[in-house]
Design an enzyme around this catalytic site. Structure first.
Site, PDB file in Angstrom:
ATOM      1  N   TYR A  14       0.823  -1.226   0.000  1.00  0.00           N
ATOM      2  CA  TYR A  14       0.000   0.000   0.000  1.00  0.00           C
ATOM      3  C   TYR A  14       0.854   1.272   0.000  1.00  0.00           C
ATOM      4  O   TYR A  14       0.700   2.134  -0.874  1.00  0.00           O
ATOM      5  CB  TYR A  14      -0.895  -0.063   1.239  1.00  0.00           C
ATOM      6  N   ASN A  34       7.678 -10.026  -1.114  1.00  0.00           N
ATOM      7  CA  ASN A  34       7.318 -11.452  -1.157  1.00  0.00           C
ATOM      8  C   ASN A  34       5.825 -11.642  -1.417  1.00  0.00           C
ATOM      9  O   ASN A  34       5.318 -12.766  -1.360  1.00  0.00           O
ATOM     10  CB  ASN A  34       7.729 -12.168   0.145  1.00  0.00           C
ATOM     11  N   ASP A  61      11.868 -12.642  -0.188  1.00  0.00           N
ATOM     12  CA  ASP A  61      11.537 -12.371   1.202  1.00  0.00           C
ATOM     13  C   ASP A  61      12.782 -11.771   1.858  1.00  0.00           C
ATOM     14  O   ASP A  61      13.852 -12.385   1.822  1.00  0.00           O
ATOM     15  CB  ASP A  61      11.160 -13.710   1.862  1.00  0.00           C
ATOM     16  N   ALA A  84       8.976  -3.304   4.276  1.00  0.00           N
ATOM     17  CA  ALA A  84       8.458  -4.672   4.396  1.00  0.00           C
ATOM     18  C   ALA A  84       8.229  -5.049   5.849  1.00  0.00           C
ATOM     19  O   ALA A  84       9.077  -4.780   6.704  1.00  0.00           O
ATOM     20  CB  ALA A  84       9.446  -5.649   3.764  1.00  0.00           C
ATOM     21  N   ASN A 102       9.731 -12.219  11.765  1.00  0.00           N
ATOM     22  CA  ASN A 102       9.663 -11.600  10.442  1.00  0.00           C
ATOM     23  C   ASN A 102      10.186 -10.154  10.436  1.00  0.00           C
ATOM     24  O   ASN A 102      11.094  -9.803   9.669  1.00  0.00           O
ATOM     25  CB  ASN A 102       8.214 -11.634   9.949  1.00  0.00           C
ATOM     26  N   SER A 127       6.047   3.627  13.024  1.00  0.00           N
ATOM     27  CA  SER A 127       4.623   3.850  13.264  1.00  0.00           C
ATOM     28  C   SER A 127       4.402   4.636  14.547  1.00  0.00           C
ATOM     29  O   SER A 127       5.145   4.474  15.527  1.00  0.00           O
ATOM     30  CB  SER A 127       3.949   2.482  13.383  1.00  0.00           C
ATOM     31  N   TYR A 151       3.450  -6.001  17.400  1.00  0.00           N
ATOM     32  CA  TYR A 151       3.727  -5.242  16.167  1.00  0.00           C
ATOM     33  C   TYR A 151       4.453  -3.931  16.512  1.00  0.00           C
ATOM     34  O   TYR A 151       5.490  -3.593  15.934  1.00  0.00           O
ATOM     35  CB  TYR A 151       2.410  -4.947  15.428  1.00  0.00           C
ATOM     36  N   LYS A 155       8.463  -2.411  15.750  1.00  0.00           N
ATOM     37  CA  LYS A 155       8.822  -1.105  15.172  1.00  0.00           C
ATOM     38  C   LYS A 155       9.784  -0.365  16.115  1.00  0.00           C
ATOM     39  O   LYS A 155      10.781   0.205  15.674  1.00  0.00           O
ATOM     40  CB  LYS A 155       7.566  -0.258  14.921  1.00  0.00           C
ATOM     41  N   ASN A 201      -8.911  -2.034   9.675  1.00  0.00           N
ATOM     42  CA  ASN A 201      -8.837  -0.579   9.827  1.00  0.00           C
ATOM     43  C   ASN A 201     -10.144   0.096   9.436  1.00  0.00           C
ATOM     44  O   ASN A 201     -10.933  -0.427   8.649  1.00  0.00           O
ATOM     45  CB  ASN A 201      -7.677  -0.023   8.994  1.00  0.00           C
ATOM     46  N   ARG A 233      -8.120  10.010  15.783  1.00  0.00           N
ATOM     47  CA  ARG A 233      -6.881   9.624  15.105  1.00  0.00           C
ATOM     48  C   ARG A 233      -6.470  10.735  14.133  1.00  0.00           C
ATOM     49  O   ARG A 233      -7.294  11.543  13.709  1.00  0.00           O
ATOM     50  CB  ARG A 233      -7.069   8.331  14.293  1.00  0.00           C
TER      51      ARG A 233
HETATM   52  N1  UFG Z   1     -12.640   1.342  14.386  1.00  0.00           N
HETATM   53  C1  UFG Z   1     -13.970   1.090  14.519  1.00  0.00           C
HETATM   54  N2  UFG Z   1     -14.519   0.118  13.734  1.00  0.00           N
HETATM   55  C2  UFG Z   1     -13.798  -0.629  12.864  1.00  0.00           C
HETATM   56  C3  UFG Z   1     -12.419  -0.363  12.739  1.00  0.00           C
HETATM   57  C4  UFG Z   1     -11.859   0.630  13.535  1.00  0.00           C
HETATM   58  O1  UFG Z   1     -14.670   1.723  15.316  1.00  0.00           O
HETATM   59  O2  UFG Z   1     -14.363  -1.528  12.198  1.00  0.00           O
HETATM   60  C5  UFG Z   1     -12.041   2.402  15.212  1.00  0.00           C
HETATM   61  C6  UFG Z   1     -10.960   1.895  16.149  1.00  0.00           C
HETATM   62  O3  UFG Z   1     -11.553   1.415  17.341  1.00  0.00           O
HETATM   63  C7  UFG Z   1     -10.105   3.134  16.342  1.00  0.00           C
HETATM   64  C8  UFG Z   1     -10.241   3.884  15.011  1.00  0.00           C
HETATM   65  O4  UFG Z   1     -11.361   3.318  14.371  1.00  0.00           O
HETATM   66  O5  UFG Z   1     -10.641   3.907  17.358  1.00  0.00           O
HETATM   67  C9  UFG Z   1      -9.033   3.705  14.117  1.00  0.00           C
HETATM   68  O6  UFG Z   1      -8.761   2.318  14.013  1.00  0.00           O
HETATM   69  P1  UFG Z   1      -7.766   1.725  12.911  1.00  0.00           P
HETATM   70  O7  UFG Z   1      -7.760   0.240  13.103  1.00  0.00           O
HETATM   71  O8  UFG Z   1      -8.145   2.222  11.558  1.00  0.00           O
HETATM   72  O9  UFG Z   1      -6.374   2.383  13.272  1.00  0.00           O
HETATM   73  P2  UFG Z   1      -5.503   2.321  14.612  1.00  0.00           P
HETATM   74  O10 UFG Z   1      -5.374   3.732  15.090  1.00  0.00           O
HETATM   75  O11 UFG Z   1      -6.014   1.335  15.564  1.00  0.00           O
HETATM   76  O12 UFG Z   1      -4.102   1.758  14.077  1.00  0.00           O
HETATM   77  C10 UFG Z   1      -3.517   2.240  12.876  1.00  0.00           C
HETATM   78  C11 UFG Z   1      -2.779   1.119  12.191  1.00  0.00           C
HETATM   79  C12 UFG Z   1      -1.583   0.711  12.989  1.00  0.00           C
HETATM   80  C13 UFG Z   1      -0.743   1.915  13.295  1.00  0.00           C
HETATM   81  C14 UFG Z   1      -1.553   2.981  13.972  1.00  0.00           C
HETATM   82  C15 UFG Z   1      -0.715   4.216  14.169  1.00  0.00           C
HETATM   83  O13 UFG Z   1      -3.621  -0.013  12.025  1.00  0.00           O
HETATM   84  O14 UFG Z   1      -0.809  -0.188  12.220  1.00  0.00           O
HETATM   85  O15 UFG Z   1      -2.669   3.312  13.165  1.00  0.00           O
HETATM   86  O16 UFG Z   1      -1.394   5.182  14.883  1.00  0.00           O
HETATM   87  F1  UFG Z   1       0.267   1.549  14.095  1.00  0.00           F
END
Ligand code: UFG
Length: 334
Positions: A14, A34, A61, A84, A102, A127, A151, A155, A201, A233
């Site tokens: 992505y 990979n 890989d 990666a 990994n 991250s 995870y 990082k 996400n 966020r």
């Molecule tokens: N959320 C929902 N419903 C869903 C999915 C997410 O309500 O179906 C909410 C989550 O609870 C959270 C917000 O949306 O409050 C954002 O969630 P994401 O999963 O989109 O993102 P995160 O902030 O949890 O994590 C992301 C990446 C990580 C990274 C991080 C850095 O997934 O890899 O941002 O801040 F590390």
């Protein structure tokens, strides 16, 4: 003399594909991937956007040192952009050994080969999750505490490995970019995020509700101490994230640097849902459910360091993000 090349590990993914699509001269790119989280057709999609040749792509890989080393033997690598890695927070809690094996071996191999082939420029895909549950806006001088999942630990440990490497290689110009929440897609709709299975996400899930693939969005908790009770966020357009990498590429500086890459602006879960509805004139059905374990109430970036030192700022708005995400979804949902 052979042309100096930029190696992108995970370059078909992505973030990598959007960096390549943003480059002035994609002929300088070499990709190592990979395809564990993308498909081989990604090469053809990229070819629709930039002049990329098949020989620029190595299906290897990075944890396989010998196979990975072939790239360094066959090309004069000048810079590595190391993207990666496995990246699902929830999965990492269930499979910690897989994540440590990994992600840490990939970083170790990158450093081993940088050392062996005298590569002095490195950009690492880190991250915001390395900050753990600290108070927002988060800045680069905060001490990193124990994070909440394997995870994030991979990082944080990778960052330390790179920093330690720099101590004994003063010629190395290494930068860790701490991404906040990368979202959206290329405005062409040709590339974007292709989640495997049920999206973890938020925005990919919203996109799939909009296209009818999923009946509603579960909003994980509305009892946080935020304006509307849902977590906040810092959502950043993937092309803004790409431009931050290009900005670092243009200003190498010996030593180890860390920059947040975000917008500095927070958006709540329901705020993003409403922005998506407004931007695309449609309705997203939501249901409030329990909190998701490990979520923090707020994660936003202090972006003053990257602005001051590199002059980089984000340009895309939440509306742009939502339009591009929906355009991408419509082109690819079957
Ligand atoms: N959320 C929902 N419903 C869903 C999915 C997410 O309500 O179906 C909410 C989550 O609870 C959270 C917000 O949306 O409050 C954002 O969630 P994401 O999963 O989109 O993102 P995160 O902030 O949890 O994590 C992301 C990446 C990580 C990274 C991080 C850095 O997934 O890899 O941002 O801040 F590390």
């Amino acid at each position: 003399m052979a042309q100096k090349k930029i190696l992108l590990t995970g370059g078909l993914g992505y973030i990598g594909s959007h960096i390549i699509a943003s480059m002035e001269d994609p002929s300088l790119v070499v990709i190592a991937d990979n395809c564990s989280n993308c498909d081989i057709e990604q090469i053809d999609r990229l070819k629709q956007l930039v002049a990329l040749e098949r020989h620029q792509v190595y299906l290897v890989d990075c944890t396989d040192l010998n196979a990975f080393e072939v790239i360094f033997k066959e090309n004069e690598i000048d810079t590595v952009i190391h993207l990666a890695g496995l990246k699902a927070v929830g999965e990492s809690v269930a499979k910690p050994i897989e994540y440590y094996t990994n992600n840490l071996n990939a970083t170790l191999n990158v450093l081993t080969l940088c050392d062996r082939y005298h590569v002095n420029r490195l950009i690492f895909s880190s991250s915001a999750t390395v900050y753990g549950p600290q108070v927002s806006p988060m800045n680069e001088s905060m001490t990193l505490l124990k994070t909440t999942n394997p995870y994030a630990e991979t990082k944080a440990i990778s960052e330390r490995m790179i920093e330690d490497y720099c101590v004994v290689h003063p010629e190395m110009a290494a930068t860790s970019l701490r991404y906040f929440n990368p979202v959206g897609a290329h405005p062409s709709g040709i590339i974007g995020e292709f989640p495997k299975g049920i999206p973890n996400n938020l925005l990919p899930y919203v996109q799939q509700v909009a296209s009818g693939k999923r009946p509603w969005l579960n909003v994980f908790g509305n009892d946080y101490e935020t304006s509307d009770g849902t977590p906040i966020r810092d959502y950043i357009h993937v092309l803004d994230l790409a431009s931050a990498h290009l900005c670092v590429l243009k200003s190498p500086q010996a030593g180890y640097r860390i920059y947040n890459v975000g917008t500095g602006v927070g958006t709540s879960v329901l705020g993003l849902v409403h922005a998506f509805e407004d931007a695309n004139q449609l309705t997203i059905k939501t249901k409030i459910t329990d909190r998701r374990s490990g979520d923090v109430a707020e994660s936003t970036a202090d972006v003053s360091k990257i602005k001051k030192e590199l002059g980089w700022v984000s340009h895309y708005t939440i509306q742009d993000i939502c339009k591009d995400a929906w355009n991408f979804e419509q082109k690819h949902s079957k």
